[in-house]
Write a protein that holds these residues in place. Structure first.
Motif, mmCIF file in Angstrom:
data_model
loop_
_atom_site.group_PDB
_atom_site.id
_atom_site.type_symbol
_atom_site.label_atom_id
_atom_site.label_comp_id
_atom_site.label_asym_id
_atom_site.label_seq_id
_atom_site.Cartn_x
_atom_site.Cartn_y
_atom_site.Cartn_z
ATOM 1 N N SER A 1 1.280 -1.084 0.228
ATOM 2 C CA SER A 1 -0.064 -0.037 0.022
ATOM 3 C C SER A 1 0.972 1.375 -0.079
ATOM 4 C CB SER A 1 -0.899 0.476 1.246
ATOM 5 O OG SER A 1 -1.783 -1.103 1.349
ATOM 6 N N LYS A 2 1.978 0.958 0.896
ATOM 7 C CA LYS A 2 2.840 2.617 0.914
ATOM 8 C C LYS A 2 2.907 2.623 -0.851
ATOM 9 C CE LYS A 2 6.248 4.053 4.351
ATOM 10 N NZ LYS A 2 7.065 3.849 4.839
ATOM 11 N N GLU A 3 3.892 1.408 -1.316
ATOM 12 C CA GLU A 3 4.387 1.992 -2.188
ATOM 13 C C GLU A 3 3.702 2.620 -3.236
ATOM 14 O OE1 GLU A 3 6.354 -1.602 -2.834
ATOM 15 O OE2 GLU A 3 7.906 -1.581 -1.695
ATOM 16 N N ALA A 4 2.301 1.565 -2.582
ATOM 17 C CA ALA A 4 0.801 2.415 -3.766
ATOM 18 C C ALA A 4 1.161 4.056 -4.026
ATOM 19 C CB ALA A 4 0.236 1.046 -4.216
ATOM 20 N N GLY A 5 1.819 3.866 -2.977
ATOM 21 C CA GLY A 5 1.707 6.044 -2.762
ATOM 22 C C GLY A 5 0.064 5.960 -1.715
ATOM 23 N N ASN A 6 -0.779 4.773 -1.453
ATOM 24 C CA ASN A 6 -1.709 5.495 -0.519
ATOM 25 C C ASN A 6 -1.374 5.260 1.079
ATOM 26 O OD1 ASN A 6 -4.097 4.159 0.869
ATOM 27 N ND2 ASN A 6 -4.730 3.019 -1.093
ATOM 28 N N ARG B 1 -3.130 2.243 7.931
ATOM 29 C CA ARG B 1 -4.391 1.272 8.905
ATOM 30 C C ARG B 1 -4.335 -0.443 8.639
ATOM 31 N NH1 ARG B 1 -8.390 3.870 5.517
ATOM 32 N NH2 ARG B 1 -7.902 2.750 3.457
ATOM 33 N N TRP B 2 -3.028 -0.874 7.905
ATOM 34 C CA TRP B 2 -2.709 -2.050 8.012
ATOM 35 C C TRP B 2 -1.233 -2.254 8.877
ATOM 36 C CZ3 TRP B 2 -4.357 -6.629 6.284
ATOM 37 C CH2 TRP B 2 -5.533 -6.603 5.571
#
Length: 60
Positions: free
Chosen positions: A32-37, A43-44
């Motif tokens: 998620s972090k790598e996707a910019g989210n 949350r994770w």
């Protein structure tokens, strides 16, 4: 995400993956972090902390 939903997800992951549930949550956080989210990554990270509490303290 509320505390109850976080705990439900953590328990489901722990039930499905056992001791590897924390790793699963960490991988999803990183993805998620790598996707910019960053909200989803947070949350994770929270779910990962809940899983850690479910597992209990490490033994040596």
């Amino acid at each position: 995400m509320n505390v109850i939903k976080t705990a439900e997800i953590a328990r489901a992951l722990y039930h499905a993956h056992g001791d590897k549930a924390e790793l699963e949550a960490a991988q999803r956080e990183r993805t998620s972090k790598e996707a910019g989210n960053h909200d989803e990554a947070q949350r994770w990270r929270t779910i990962r902390g809940s899983i850690r509490q479910l597992r209990g303290a490490n033994q040596s």
